[in-house]
Design a protein around this motif. Sequence first.
Motif, PDB file in Angstrom:
ATOM      1  N   UNK A   1      -1.646 -23.129  -0.629  1.00 20.54           N
ATOM      2  CA  UNK A   1      -0.686 -23.215   0.461  1.00 20.54           C
ATOM      3  C   UNK A   1      -1.038 -22.246   1.586  1.00 20.54           C
ATOM      4  N   UNK A   2      -1.417 -21.038   1.202  1.00 16.48           N
ATOM      5  CA  UNK A   2      -1.761 -20.042   2.210  1.00 16.48           C
ATOM      6  C   UNK A   2      -2.986 -20.466   3.017  1.00 16.48           C
ATOM      7  N   UNK A   3      -3.997 -20.995   2.331  1.00 20.01           N
ATOM      8  CA  UNK A   3      -5.209 -21.419   3.043  1.00 20.01           C
ATOM      9  C   UNK A   3      -4.933 -22.625   3.940  1.00 20.01           C
ATOM     10  N   UNK A   4      -4.031 -23.510   3.509  1.00 21.09           N
ATOM     11  CA  UNK A   4      -3.657 -24.626   4.380  1.00 21.09           C
ATOM     12  C   UNK A   4      -2.975 -24.101   5.643  1.00 21.09           C
ATOM     13  N   UNK A   5      -2.147 -23.079   5.467  1.00 25.06           N
ATOM     14  CA  UNK A   5      -1.482 -22.484   6.619  1.00 25.06           C
ATOM     15  C   UNK A   5      -2.500 -21.854   7.564  1.00 25.06           C
ATOM     16  N   UNK A   6      -3.486 -21.137   7.008  1.00 23.31           N
ATOM     17  CA  UNK A   6      -4.517 -20.508   7.829  1.00 23.31           C
ATOM     18  C   UNK A   6      -5.331 -21.568   8.570  1.00 23.31           C
ATOM     19  N   UNK A   7      -5.665 -22.649   7.892  1.00 22.01           N
ATOM     20  CA  UNK A   7      -6.447 -23.702   8.541  1.00 22.01           C
ATOM     21  C   UNK A   7      -5.668 -24.358   9.674  1.00 22.01           C
ATOM     22  N   UNK A   8      -4.341 -24.337   9.581  1.00 23.55           N
ATOM     23  CA  UNK A   8      -3.506 -24.917  10.634  1.00 23.55           C
ATOM     24  C   UNK A   8      -3.314 -23.959  11.808  1.00 23.55           C
ATOM     25  N   UNK A   9      -3.837 -22.718  11.669  1.00 22.54           N
ATOM     26  CA  UNK A   9      -3.729 -21.755  12.751  1.00 22.54           C
ATOM     27  C   UNK A   9      -2.543 -20.822  12.636  1.00 22.54           C
ATOM     28  N   UNK A  10      -1.953 -20.730  11.436  1.00 22.81           N
ATOM     29  CA  UNK A  10      -0.818 -19.844  11.212  1.00 22.81           C
ATOM     30  C   UNK A  10      -1.282 -18.504  10.659  1.00 22.81           C
ATOM     31  N   UNK A  11      -0.458 -17.491  10.813  1.00 18.38           N
ATOM     32  CA  UNK A  11      -0.748 -16.145  10.318  1.00 18.38           C
ATOM     33  C   UNK A  11      -0.004 -15.965   9.004  1.00 18.38           C
TER      34      UNK A  11
END
Length: 322
Positions: free
Chosen positions: A261-271
């Motif tokens: 989940x965290x890596x999906x968030x990072x790939x979407x441009x989230x911190x």
Amino acid sequence: MLDDRTTAETTWPTAYPQGYAVVDVETTGLARDDRIVSAAVYRLDARGDVEDHWYTLVNPQRDPGPVWIHGLTSEVLADAPLFKDIADEFADRLADRVLVAHNAIFDWQMIAREYARAEAQAPVRQRLCTIALSKELNLPLPNHKLESLAAHFGVVQQRAHHALDDARVLAEAFRPSLHAAARDNVRLPLLECRPLTEWSDAPATPRIGQQASYRSVSWRPSRKRPPCPYPNPGRFEDGRPLKQGMRIAFSGDTSVERELLEDRAVEAGLHVATSVSRLTSLLVTNDPDSATSKTVKAKAFGTPIVDEAAFTQLLRDVAPAD
């Protein structure tokens, strides 16, 4: 299809990679202890032209999971090689190439874990997600499913959720995407592939009357994530999309593993934040009534809270940074 004249030798970006490995894996599920049951690789040259392809079944040494999706039963997989037996050949297909996949973080995490179990590392340094690329290109897709990307480029899918056909479809859709990016000099959304390590050697202390067992497998990335390149636009507002740069914190157990989940968030441009502060845009938790430090702080600061299912939906359409 794009005319190759738009991406002639004189205009092709010199910073683009020299080769790609378009990958698809079918698995027993989405959790950290799930296994690969089949894998396919299409090797492409620098311009996205197919060089060769490869496919293998893999014996997961456990229940095959959603047979109704991938069609691979225990009987079919019984005589398939173990991952450790195909690890070298798989590595040869990946070596010195950018791993390309649809929702690439999932395929990479599964591959990285299998190599960790085999006490090895996949020779992959960068990955490219075709979902992220389609967003960079502003393709007019109704959603981010592979079938929608394929339909946009007129690619016909023959066997959905068969690793070889999914990899073929993605390879055929990736080539015109790559040429469109080159034509407009778009920066490819390349991300670092961080190898994973595994440890489960220390036995847990058994209770009286129980046999000795082993602690569940734990995973950790070998390096920290790079900092988010976008400024924090503020808090999430219900009814509006997430925006690149928002600070997201997680608390408690999740059905899909936390790192994914965290890596999906990072790939979407989230911190992805490790704690909750007044700057946190959103807290994701399946138990908002728990008394964890993050939920307590979120309520004190008035930080919006959503559950995992809602966050997964929000991840599908993250608005670009200003």
